[in-house]
Design an enzyme around this catalytic site. Sequence first.
Site, PDB file in Angstrom:
ATOM      1  CE  LYS A  85      -4.512   0.842   0.358  1.00 33.43           C
ATOM      2  NZ  LYS A  85      -5.627  -0.061   0.006  1.00 33.43           N
TER       3      LYS A  85
HETATM    4  N1  GLU Z   1      -7.472   0.086  -3.089  1.00 31.86           N
HETATM    5  C1  GLU Z   1      -8.233  -1.102  -3.338  1.00 31.86           C
HETATM    6  C2  GLU Z   1      -8.278  -1.978  -2.117  1.00 31.86           C
HETATM    7  O1  GLU Z   1      -8.091  -1.521  -1.011  1.00 31.86           O
HETATM    8  C3  GLU Z   1      -7.776  -1.823  -4.595  1.00 31.86           C
HETATM    9  C4  GLU Z   1      -6.355  -2.262  -4.608  1.00 31.86           C
HETATM   10  C5  GLU Z   1      -5.899  -2.811  -5.965  1.00 31.86           C
HETATM   11  O2  GLU Z   1      -6.708  -2.916  -6.866  1.00 31.86           O
HETATM   12  O3  GLU Z   1      -4.717  -3.127  -6.048  1.00 31.86           O
HETATM   13  O4  GLU Z   1      -8.579  -3.131  -2.194  1.00 31.86           O
END
Ligand code: GLU
Length: 422
Positions: A111
């Site tokens: 993240k």
């Molecule tokens: N931000 C989204 C999540 O928390 C998607 C992450 C992604 O598609 O890599 O799942």
Amino acid sequence: MTPVPIQNEENPFEAMLFRFDLAAERLGLDPGLYQILKVPDREITVSIPVQMDDGSLKVFTGYRVQHSIVRGPGKGGVRFALSVNLDEVRALAAWMTWKCAVVNVPFGGAKGGVVCDPAKLSMSELERLTRRYTAMIMDLIGPDRDVPAPDMNTNPRIMAWMMDTYSMHMRHAVFPIVTGKPLPLGGSHGRIQATGYGVGLTTREALYRQGLDAKACTAAVQGCGNVGSVAAESLSHLGIKIVAISDYQGGIYDPKGLDMTRVRAHLHNNHGLLEGLDEGERITNEELIELDVDVLVPAATENVITSQNAGKVKAKVIVEGANGPTTANADTILEEKGVFVVPDILANAGGVTVSYFEWVQNRLGFYWDKRDVNSRLEKIMVTSFQEVCGMADRHDVTPRIAAYMLAVERVAEVHRLRGIYA
Ligand code: GLU
């Protein structure tokens, strides 16, 4: 299960660890693997200088955390918000590891985030910030290493800048470096709707399991961004009556059911905000959580169901569209009340699942239509839901702990097979 309440209830990393500990204990996880999975593999903090439109320089703080890349490239969004901090990014990265493992897509968890208020930045400042952040985390990311995506306050436009910045350094177009891109840049059909649609699919399965008839149910949805608005639409398609929806300022409530066509049209024309809409009565986000509804979908942000208000929740089913909307201390209260909670790492996994489809399509150079995407997504969401419930039944644990157990076991298995490189 008699979990000891955690002191700092609103620290998302502690909340994640608390559930991980319970799952590890239930699984009898090897102590060495426990130590590996407890902490992120790698984290980087960057100071991002940006030239502002008035000529001044401002330095923003950004992060990228890779929790685990043992099952495949790190995967996870980038959020732009003033509330971003390292413990939050760590928690979100770990949740991505567990989420990808729950739906069994071959990714690890990562993240990123930048501490900023995007509403206060001009388009060109936002572009310079995005490009410089991308350049500064370039050592970590890559289509086989770590693949960012949108999250809170980031979108396909921002993904396009990230893709372009990376590609300029590589001297060729690198589509699978990020997901959630605009369609002409190798984005996937159905990606924008995927998280909300997945929330709809898991709601359908949860109601079925609980013996509830969707057409006789009411729901309150917190959040009307990318996740909440599509989740509300998916729930209406199931025949559920949406009685409340909110944005960050507050919500609207009508026990007879909101006119969702009007709500959708207003959101569309009003930058996703409810302000100015003459529909239902105004309520606060806190009141929304305690409404007398069958289904509650927290699809905005973390820590909205806590030890303070969990006792007042009236919903029979909670489907977590957001990451970390329920604190670990609230888990126990909801469990005692018999509320069926579809945990975030399952409920909102539709987004990363279609991100995986996007990455696969980019690598194949062969693109699927929306029907293909949605039917593959449905299959994965339904199978994962059943696997989580199977685990919950076998071990007599909540679906949340079952989802962690399923995920931790899958990640641990890969670690065992790969061994430790010395
Ligand atoms: N931000 C989204 C999540 O928390 C998607 C992450 C992604 O598609 O890599 O799942």
